[in-house]
Write a protein that holds these residues in place. Sequence first.
Motif, PDB file in Angstrom:
ATOM      1  N   ARG A 139       3.122   6.904  -3.471  1.00 18.43           N
ATOM      2  CA  ARG A 139       1.842   6.979  -4.174  1.00 18.43           C
ATOM      3  C   ARG A 139       1.970   6.310  -5.543  1.00 18.43           C
ATOM      4  O   ARG A 139       1.107   5.566  -5.987  1.00 18.43           O
ATOM      5  CB  ARG A 139       1.440   8.456  -4.322  1.00 18.43           C
ATOM      6  CG  ARG A 139      -0.043   8.695  -4.458  1.00 18.43           C
ATOM      7  CD  ARG A 139      -0.367  10.194  -4.422  1.00 18.43           C
ATOM      8  NE  ARG A 139       0.251  10.878  -3.292  1.00 18.43           N
ATOM      9  CZ  ARG A 139       1.048  11.956  -3.403  1.00 18.43           C
ATOM     10  NH1 ARG A 139       1.323  12.474  -4.578  1.00 18.43           N
ATOM     11  NH2 ARG A 139       1.571  12.507  -2.329  1.00 18.43           N
ATOM     12  N   TRP A 140       3.072   6.592  -6.206  1.00 17.56           N
ATOM     13  CA  TRP A 140       3.299   6.085  -7.566  1.00 17.56           C
ATOM     14  C   TRP A 140       3.345   4.554  -7.567  1.00 17.56           C
ATOM     15  O   TRP A 140       2.663   3.896  -8.344  1.00 17.56           O
ATOM     16  CB  TRP A 140       4.622   6.658  -8.091  1.00 17.56           C
ATOM     17  CG  TRP A 140       4.975   6.238  -9.478  1.00 17.56           C
ATOM     18  CD1 TRP A 140       5.753   5.167  -9.836  1.00 17.56           C
ATOM     19  CD2 TRP A 140       4.547   6.863 -10.687  1.00 17.56           C
ATOM     20  NE1 TRP A 140       5.848   5.091 -11.200  1.00 17.56           N
ATOM     21  CE2 TRP A 140       5.122   6.113 -11.754  1.00 17.56           C
ATOM     22  CE3 TRP A 140       3.751   7.973 -10.983  1.00 17.56           C
ATOM     23  CZ2 TRP A 140       4.914   6.454 -13.077  1.00 17.56           C
ATOM     24  CZ3 TRP A 140       3.552   8.297 -12.312  1.00 17.56           C
ATOM     25  CH2 TRP A 140       4.126   7.542 -13.344  1.00 17.56           C
ATOM     26  N   SER A 175       0.859  -1.189   0.000  1.00 18.81           N
ATOM     27  CA  SER A 175       0.000   0.000   0.000  1.00 18.81           C
ATOM     28  C   SER A 175       0.897   1.243   0.000  1.00 18.81           C
ATOM     29  O   SER A 175       2.100   1.158   0.279  1.00 18.81           O
ATOM     30  CB  SER A 175      -0.884   0.012   1.241  1.00 18.81           C
ATOM     31  OG  SER A 175      -0.082   0.246   2.383  1.00 18.81           O
ATOM     32  N   GLU A 176       0.286   2.377  -0.296  1.00 18.83           N
ATOM     33  CA  GLU A 176       1.021   3.641  -0.280  1.00 18.83           C
ATOM     34  C   GLU A 176       1.676   3.863   1.087  1.00 18.83           C
ATOM     35  O   GLU A 176       2.843   4.243   1.192  1.00 18.83           O
ATOM     36  CB  GLU A 176       0.051   4.778  -0.613  1.00 18.83           C
ATOM     37  CG  GLU A 176       0.705   6.140  -0.618  1.00 18.83           C
ATOM     38  CD  GLU A 176      -0.287   7.238  -0.977  1.00 18.83           C
ATOM     39  OE1 GLU A 176      -1.344   6.940  -1.584  1.00 18.83           O
ATOM     40  OE2 GLU A 176      -0.006   8.395  -0.652  1.00 18.83           O
ATOM     41  N   GLU A 177       0.906   3.607   2.148  1.00 13.21           N
ATOM     42  CA  GLU A 177       1.419   3.837   3.497  1.00 13.21           C
ATOM     43  C   GLU A 177       2.584   2.896   3.831  1.00 13.21           C
ATOM     44  O   GLU A 177       3.578   3.305   4.440  1.00 13.21           O
ATOM     45  CB  GLU A 177       0.270   3.686   4.517  1.00 13.21           C
ATOM     46  CG  GLU A 177       0.644   4.046   5.941  1.00 13.21           C
ATOM     47  CD  GLU A 177       1.487   5.334   6.039  1.00 13.21           C
ATOM     48  OE1 GLU A 177       1.141   6.344   5.388  1.00 13.21           O
ATOM     49  OE2 GLU A 177       2.501   5.313   6.765  1.00 13.21           O
ATOM     50  N   ARG A 237       5.638   4.204   1.966  1.00 15.47           N
ATOM     51  CA  ARG A 237       6.187   5.422   2.575  1.00 15.47           C
ATOM     52  C   ARG A 237       6.945   5.067   3.859  1.00 15.47           C
ATOM     53  O   ARG A 237       8.026   5.585   4.118  1.00 15.47           O
ATOM     54  CB  ARG A 237       5.090   6.441   2.857  1.00 15.47           C
ATOM     55  CG  ARG A 237       5.708   7.775   3.299  1.00 15.47           C
ATOM     56  CD  ARG A 237       4.704   8.889   3.517  1.00 15.47           C
ATOM     57  NE  ARG A 237       3.387   8.399   3.805  1.00 15.47           N
ATOM     58  CZ  ARG A 237       2.277   8.805   3.193  1.00 15.47           C
ATOM     59  NH1 ARG A 237       2.340   9.707   2.256  1.00 15.47           N
ATOM     60  NH2 ARG A 237       1.110   8.319   3.535  1.00 15.47           N
ATOM     61  N   ALA A 242       6.922  10.618  -0.492  1.00 14.70           N
ATOM     62  CA  ALA A 242       5.461  10.459  -0.528  1.00 14.70           C
ATOM     63  C   ALA A 242       4.990  10.253  -1.966  1.00 14.70           C
ATOM     64  O   ALA A 242       4.117   9.416  -2.235  1.00 14.70           O
ATOM     65  CB  ALA A 242       4.791  11.681   0.097  1.00 14.70           C
ATOM     66  N   GLY A 243       5.567  11.001  -2.893  1.00 20.82           N
ATOM     67  CA  GLY A 243       5.187  10.869  -4.306  1.00 20.82           C
ATOM     68  C   GLY A 243       5.549   9.498  -4.856  1.00 20.82           C
ATOM     69  O   GLY A 243       4.767   8.880  -5.579  1.00 20.82           O
ATOM     70  N   GLN A 287       0.258   2.212  -7.159  1.00 21.73           N
ATOM     71  CA  GLN A 287      -0.629   1.964  -8.299  1.00 21.73           C
ATOM     72  C   GLN A 287      -0.170   0.690  -9.005  1.00 21.73           C
ATOM     73  O   GLN A 287       0.991   0.615  -9.399  1.00 21.73           O
ATOM     74  CB  GLN A 287      -0.534   3.090  -9.328  1.00 21.73           C
ATOM     75  CG  GLN A 287      -0.784   4.481  -8.821  1.00 21.73           C
ATOM     76  CD  GLN A 287      -0.334   5.486  -9.860  1.00 21.73           C
ATOM     77  OE1 GLN A 287      -0.970   5.665 -10.878  1.00 21.73           O
ATOM     78  NE2 GLN A 287       0.794   6.126  -9.616  1.00 21.73           N
TER      79      GLN A 287
END
Length: 111
Positions: free
Chosen positions: A103-104, A64-66, A69, A99-100, A107
């Motif tokens: 997020r990337w 996941s994004e989290e 990160r 963070a970017g 996906q």
Amino acid sequence: MPFPAFFVSRARSALACSGLLLATAASAGGPSVQDVSVLAGACVNCHLAGAAGTTSIPSLQGFSEEQLRSRLTAFQAGQVPAATVMPRLMRGFDSEQIAGLARWFAQPAAR
Ligand code: HEC
């Protein structure tokens, strides 16, 4: 899928441009989607090989994004003692860029 030449050339241009990107990202208050896609080109050079099972580099699939990160931030902070390249790499990124990237790579299409 025949991707290596494409990604190798993207990774090279990402390295060549990263100084410029860091400067523009700082003045614009964070990296744009386009900037993140260039930064991410350097990551897939190693990590797509991991996903293909051809190296011991871990795949970035399924995070996941989290989770991404927090892993990237832990590398940056030197909290992953067994790590080799990632702590060095992450020292070159600020928290907005991390963070970017999280997020990337969260996906499915990006990794
Ligand atoms: C030179 C090859 C290389 C490059 C380039 C690279 N990585 Fe890594 N990555 C690794 C290796 C090897 C590991 C295992 C930890 C270590 O030894 O540092 C890793 C681990 C990780 C992990 C943890 C995966 C897990 O299973 O816990 C994440 C997340 C990650 N990398 C993201 C990135 C991102 C985002 C970038 C681009 C900014 C990047 N990597 C660029 C080689 C690379």
